[in-house]
Enzyme design. Structure first.
Site, PDB file in Angstrom:
ATOM      1  N   LYS A 107       0.853  -1.190   0.000  1.00  0.00           N
ATOM      2  CA  LYS A 107       0.000   0.000   0.000  1.00  0.00           C
ATOM      3  C   LYS A 107       0.880   1.228   0.000  1.00  0.00           C
ATOM      4  O   LYS A 107       1.986   1.205   0.537  1.00  0.00           O
ATOM      5  CB  LYS A 107      -0.868   0.021   1.268  1.00  0.00           C
ATOM      6  CG  LYS A 107      -2.080   0.895   1.139  1.00  0.00           C
ATOM      7  CD  LYS A 107      -3.151   0.204   0.341  1.00  0.00           C
ATOM      8  CE  LYS A 107      -4.471   0.901   0.387  1.00  0.00           C
ATOM      9  NZ  LYS A 107      -5.567  -0.032   0.064  1.00  0.00           N
TER      10      LYS A 107
HETATM   11  N1  GLU Z   1      -7.164   0.313  -3.051  1.00  0.00           N
HETATM   12  C1  GLU Z   1      -7.988  -0.810  -3.296  1.00  0.00           C
HETATM   13  C2  GLU Z   1      -8.044  -1.711  -2.080  1.00  0.00           C
HETATM   14  O1  GLU Z   1      -7.881  -1.264  -0.974  1.00  0.00           O
HETATM   15  C3  GLU Z   1      -7.628  -1.518  -4.577  1.00  0.00           C
HETATM   16  C4  GLU Z   1      -6.275  -2.173  -4.621  1.00  0.00           C
HETATM   17  C5  GLU Z   1      -5.903  -2.701  -5.989  1.00  0.00           C
HETATM   18  O2  GLU Z   1      -6.733  -2.704  -6.877  1.00  0.00           O
HETATM   19  O3  GLU Z   1      -4.741  -3.112  -6.118  1.00  0.00           O
HETATM   20  O4  GLU Z   1      -8.325  -2.857  -2.146  1.00  0.00           O
END
Ligand code: GLU
Length: 476
Positions: A107
């Site tokens: 993240k």
């Molecule tokens: N930000 C989104 C999540 O928390 C999507 C992550 C992604 O598609 O890699 O799952």
């Protein structure tokens, strides 16, 4: 207000993880290996804007590399901090394992209030952040693939993809370095609404199991259910829209930044979204009652509560007052570990984040595969499928022309049946199947294992078990 005695977001995720591993028999040391965040990169960079150098702080946490690339969004918010990105990266690891997307968890975040900057300024900032991450392989099609999160969307992903392509001019797979891109920059149909759509599919699956519905003390299906949603951003908006348009649910409350709107008759989600876009908030919206302290609406009577904004909104201070029998965590970490315990004791059923909001990363996976295969889904087979269907329809038409048989094809059958599946239909089908399969894996553990009290721990158990197997397969 959130209580001071609550653990941090990261500790809260760890406590949930520990509750699950207590029920497992992992080889010594593996628990610790899975729990820890492998690495967090912090970068401070300057961009010359508004006549001076502005310094920004960004992060990219890599939680687990048991599968690569690692995957997870990039968040833009002033509140972003290391504890938060690490908690979110851990959730990505568990989420990906649960819905069987072949990724580790990661993240990123940038401490910035995107509303304070113009579009061209945001582009400069994003490109510079992307440059800093890409040069350390923290954006890379086979190493680390970001996506949108709170405060970012297609636009930012297009800038990131372009920045990466400029830095890697001979990489034929460069588009797979990030997902959530606009269609014209290598995106996939249905990605924008994917998380919200996933929330809808998750609820549909929940309501297919009478035993589970009964655990929440509910009955029936989604039709007529009263829904309160917190946050009408990308996820909350789509979830509320689909539930009210497709499933007959009634959105009786919407909580936003500046307050909440409640209306027992149901709120028109599309109209309210438009109102927010033009007026900057929900205040003065004519079709409902405005509640200035929006967080109080989390405690209103309803059937399904959908926190779709920030983490930690249901905490020790308000958990006991939550009346909804069913909570679906469209946001990451909306319920703190302490609140989770209170709700569990009350018998509230929580469909947990690692499952409930996994629709986004699921469709990201489809986009990544599309980018690597360099062909749109359905391109080869759509017309062939239509030709096959036409054969069948012609035969049925021939038979129904026979008056003695007394058949008649129902209206629209031909049109509907003839249409071969294009990219959007395939994405929806893949997402629906993913959400159903993952739910079934969770509920099996929930019902079959005595010590498993809730879906969250069931979700963690399924997920940690898969991660442990992949470590074992690597010989670790
Ligand atoms: N930000 C989104 C999540 O928390 C999507 C992550 C992604 O598609 O890699 O799952």
């Amino acid at each position: 207000m959130k209580q001071n005695s609550e653990p941090s977001f990261r500790d809260s995720v760890n406590m949930m993880f520990s509750r699950a591993v207590k029920l497992m028999d992992l080889p010594p040391g593996l628990e610790e290996k899975i729990r820890v965040c492998n690495a967090t990169y912090t970068v401070r960079f300057g961009v010359r804007l508004r006549g001076q150098i502005q310094t920004f702080t960004g992060y990219r946490a890599v939680h687990s590399e048991h599968m690569e690339p690692v995957k997870g969004g990039i968040r833009y918010a002033s509140s972003v901090n290391q504890d938060e990105v690490e908690a979110l990266a851990a959730l990505m690891t568990f989420k990906c394992a649960l819905v069987e997307t072949p990724f580790g968890g990661s993240k990123g975040g940038l401490c910035i209030d995107p509303r304070e900057w113009d579009e061209h300024e945001l582009e400069q900032i994003t490109r510079r952040f992307a440059y800093e991450l890409a040069k350390r392989d923290l954006i890379h099609p086979s190493q680390n693939v970001p996506a949108p999160d709170m405060g970012t969307g297609e636009r930012e992903m297009a800038w990131i993809a372009d920045q990466y392509a400029r830095m890697n001019t001979t990489d034929i797979n460069s588009r797979a370095c990030v997902t959530g891109k606009p269609i014209n920059a290598g995106g996939i149909q249905g990605r924008t609404e994917a998380t919200g759509r996933g929330v809808e599919y998750a609820l549909q699956e929940f309501f297919r199991h009478p035993e589970d519905i009964a655990k929440a003390g509910m009955s029936g299906d989604l039709d007529g259910k009263r829904v309160i949603v917190q946050g009408l951003g990308n996820v909350g908006y789509h979830a509320a829209k689909f539930l009210s348009e497709d499933d007959g649910s009634k959105v009786t409350g919407v909580i936003e930044r500046d307050g909440a709107i409640v209306n027992e008759e149901g709120i028109d989600v599309e109209e309210l979204r438009h109102w927010i876009a033009t007026h900057g908030g929900v205040a003065n919206y004519p079709e409902g009652t405005f509640v200035e302290d929006g967080s109080l609406v989390l405690e209103h009577e309803c059937d399904i509560l959908i926190p779709a904004a920030l983490e930690g909104v249901i905490h020790l201070g308000n958990a006991a007052n939550i009346k909804a029998p069913l909570i679906i965590e469209a946001a990451n970490g909306p319920v703190t570990a302490g609140a989770d315990e209170i709700l569990r004791k009350k018998g509230t059923v929580i469909i947990p984040d690692l499952y409930a909001n996994a629709g986004g990363v699921t469709v990201s996976y489809f986009e990544w595969v599309k980018n690597l295969s360099h062909i749109r889904f359905g391109r080869m087979e759509k017309r062939q499928e239509e030709a096959q269907h036409l054969l069948l329809v012609s035969e049925l038409e021939r038979l129904s022309a026979d008056k003695e048989l007394g058949w008649e094809l129902s209206k629209n059958f031909k049109d509907k049946f003839l249409r071969g599946a294009g990219e959007l239909e395939l994405v929806r089908s893949g997402l629906d199947d993913t959400m159903r399969t993952a739910y079934q894996a969770m509920r099996e553990v929930w019902h079959d294992r005595d010590q498993v009290e809730d879906l969250r721990i069931a979700g963690y158990l399924v997920s940690i078990d898969r991660i442990a197997s992949s470590y074992r397969a690597k010989g670790l």
